[in-house]
Design an enzyme around this catalytic site. Structure first.
Site, PDB file in Angstrom:
ATOM      1  N   GLU A 127     -17.550 -58.572 -87.258  1.00 52.37           N
ATOM      2  CA  GLU A 127     -16.472 -58.777 -86.292  1.00 52.37           C
ATOM      3  C   GLU A 127     -16.828 -58.061 -84.989  1.00 52.37           C
ATOM      4  O   GLU A 127     -17.107 -56.856 -84.985  1.00 52.37           O
ATOM      5  CB  GLU A 127     -15.150 -58.213 -86.819  1.00 52.37           C
ATOM      6  CG  GLU A 127     -14.515 -59.043 -87.927  1.00 52.37           C
ATOM      7  CD  GLU A 127     -13.713 -60.243 -87.401  1.00 52.37           C
ATOM      8  OE1 GLU A 127     -13.636 -60.406 -86.158  1.00 52.37           O
ATOM      9  OE2 GLU A 127     -13.174 -60.994 -88.231  1.00 52.37           O
ATOM     10  N   HIS A 168     -18.230 -68.170 -86.705  1.00 49.92           N
ATOM     11  CA  HIS A 168     -17.101 -68.523 -87.568  1.00 49.92           C
ATOM     12  C   HIS A 168     -16.663 -69.965 -87.296  1.00 49.92           C
ATOM     13  O   HIS A 168     -16.339 -70.716 -88.215  1.00 49.92           O
ATOM     14  CB  HIS A 168     -15.947 -67.544 -87.334  1.00 49.92           C
ATOM     15  CG  HIS A 168     -14.915 -67.547 -88.416  1.00 49.92           C
ATOM     16  ND1 HIS A 168     -13.693 -66.941 -88.271  1.00 49.92           N
ATOM     17  CD2 HIS A 168     -14.917 -68.104 -89.656  1.00 49.92           C
ATOM     18  CE1 HIS A 168     -12.994 -67.117 -89.393  1.00 49.92           C
ATOM     19  NE2 HIS A 168     -13.707 -67.819 -90.238  1.00 49.92           N
ATOM     20  N   HIS A 172     -18.132 -63.162 -85.707  1.00 43.98           N
ATOM     21  CA  HIS A 172     -16.746 -63.408 -85.313  1.00 43.98           C
ATOM     22  C   HIS A 172     -16.434 -62.627 -84.043  1.00 43.98           C
ATOM     23  O   HIS A 172     -17.098 -61.654 -83.727  1.00 43.98           O
ATOM     24  CB  HIS A 172     -15.776 -62.838 -86.365  1.00 43.98           C
ATOM     25  CG  HIS A 172     -15.939 -63.333 -87.750  1.00 43.98           C
ATOM     26  ND1 HIS A 172     -15.095 -64.248 -88.314  1.00 43.98           N
ATOM     27  CD2 HIS A 172     -16.831 -63.002 -88.728  1.00 43.98           C
ATOM     28  CE1 HIS A 172     -15.438 -64.471 -89.580  1.00 43.98           C
ATOM     29  NE2 HIS A 172     -16.492 -63.730 -89.857  1.00 43.98           N
ATOM     30  N   TYR A 173     -15.313 -62.990 -83.385  1.00 49.78           N
ATOM     31  CA  TYR A 173     -14.643 -62.011 -82.549  1.00 49.78           C
ATOM     32  C   TYR A 173     -13.337 -61.625 -83.228  1.00 49.78           C
ATOM     33  O   TYR A 173     -12.796 -62.368 -84.051  1.00 49.78           O
ATOM     34  CB  TYR A 173     -14.450 -62.459 -81.110  1.00 49.78           C
ATOM     35  CG  TYR A 173     -13.549 -63.633 -80.789  1.00 49.78           C
ATOM     36  CD1 TYR A 173     -12.286 -63.781 -81.365  1.00 49.78           C
ATOM     37  CD2 TYR A 173     -13.945 -64.579 -79.844  1.00 49.78           C
ATOM     38  CE1 TYR A 173     -11.464 -64.837 -81.029  1.00 49.78           C
ATOM     39  CE2 TYR A 173     -13.122 -65.652 -79.510  1.00 49.78           C
ATOM     40  CZ  TYR A 173     -11.878 -65.771 -80.111  1.00 49.78           C
ATOM     41  OH  TYR A 173     -11.061 -66.812 -79.779  1.00 49.78           O
ATOM     42  N   THR A 174     -12.834 -60.426 -82.846  1.00 52.12           N
ATOM     43  CA  THR A 174     -11.631 -59.926 -83.508  1.00 52.12           C
ATOM     44  C   THR A 174     -10.375 -60.674 -83.062  1.00 52.12           C
ATOM     45  O   THR A 174      -9.440 -60.839 -83.852  1.00 52.12           O
ATOM     46  CB  THR A 174     -11.443 -58.429 -83.240  1.00 52.12           C
ATOM     47  OG1 THR A 174     -11.547 -58.202 -81.815  1.00 52.12           O
ATOM     48  CG2 THR A 174     -12.494 -57.614 -83.968  1.00 52.12           C
TER      49      THR A 174
HETATM   50 ZN   LIG Z   1     -13.516 -65.155 -87.227  1.00 55.69          ZN
END
Ligand SMILES: [Zn+2]
Length: 231
Positions: free
Chosen positions: A91, A133, A26-28
């Site tokens: 993340e 994601h 993911h990225y935050t």
């Molecule tokens: Zn995500």
């Protein structure tokens, strides 16, 4: 790689006997690392991840890998409908498309690689199950996005990247063939439109084509990924 602990209360038990066989990156998507860490540790937010990787390479452990963290939400990959049950969530700090999407620094990517190599050594995660994601939720999510260095990860033994010399059936000019190949790779055609699913594929495996229609190169890349993953 130095690991720091910042325990989040947002986790639960995995179903008994469940193998961990998916890795979700993911990225935050928040303005700062601190804001993201606060939210991922806030009981009221009811979200978390196993790890957070800052832009300077600092790695935080929030949830033990044996526990079910709350990072994936609604979505699916392959025949897995509850991705949190079976996955590790990482993340990666970046403001994301909402707050100023920017390249992931080298120090951060090196830390992601080291962390993921350790995760893959501890769990039976097939290369085809190292996903974004956005791969498991194409209608809702864009992360970690088209700037993420997926080919660099693949060179480090993490996940798949299409070969340049792949051979397979050629594109017949239609979207149905592409849709069938996307579904074989793991995308769930029932949770997103074809356009959303194609965009998710492009963000991960064909970033320079993001937003363009499917083409012969799309089909060539899909065949290469399918051949490598045995799907
Ligand atoms: Zn995500």
């Amino acid at each position: 790689m130095a690991l720091r602990d910042r325990p989040s209360p947002n986790h639960g038990p995995r179903p008994e006997g469940t193998a961990v066989d998916i890795l979700v990156l993911h990225y935050t998507g928040m303005l700062s690392a601190e804001a993201a860490l606060d939210r991922l540790c806030d009981p009221a937010a009811e979200v978390s991840a196993h790890y957070v990787v800052e832009e300077d390479g600092t790695v935080w452990r929030l949830v033990d890998e044996g526990r079910r963290a709350w990072h994936a939400g609604r979505g699916a990959w392959g025949d897995v409908g509850d991705v949190n049950n079976r996955s590790i969530g990482v993340e990666i700090v970046n403001p994301g498309h909402e707050y100023g999407y920017r390249p992931f620094p080298q120090a951060q990517m090196q830390a992601v690689i080291g962390l993921c190599q350790g995760i893959l050594a501890r769990h039976p995660i097939p290369a085809g199950n190292v996903i974004a994601h956005s791969d498991m939720a194409p209608a809702r999510k864009q992360d970690p996005g088209e700037l993420f260095d997926w080919p660099g990860l693949a060179r480090a033994g993490i996940g798949l990247w299409p070969a340049t010399d792949a051979h397979g059936p050629v594109w017949d000019g239609g979207d149905d063939q592409v849709a069938a190949l996307l579904a074989r790779l793991g995308y769930d055609p029932t949770i997103a439109t074809f356009t959303e699913t194609l965009a998710a594929f492009q963000r991960h495996w064909h970033p320079e084509a993001l937003g363009q229609p499917a083409d012969a190169e799309t089909v060539r890349r899909l065949h290469s990924l399918l051949a490598q993953s045995g799907r």
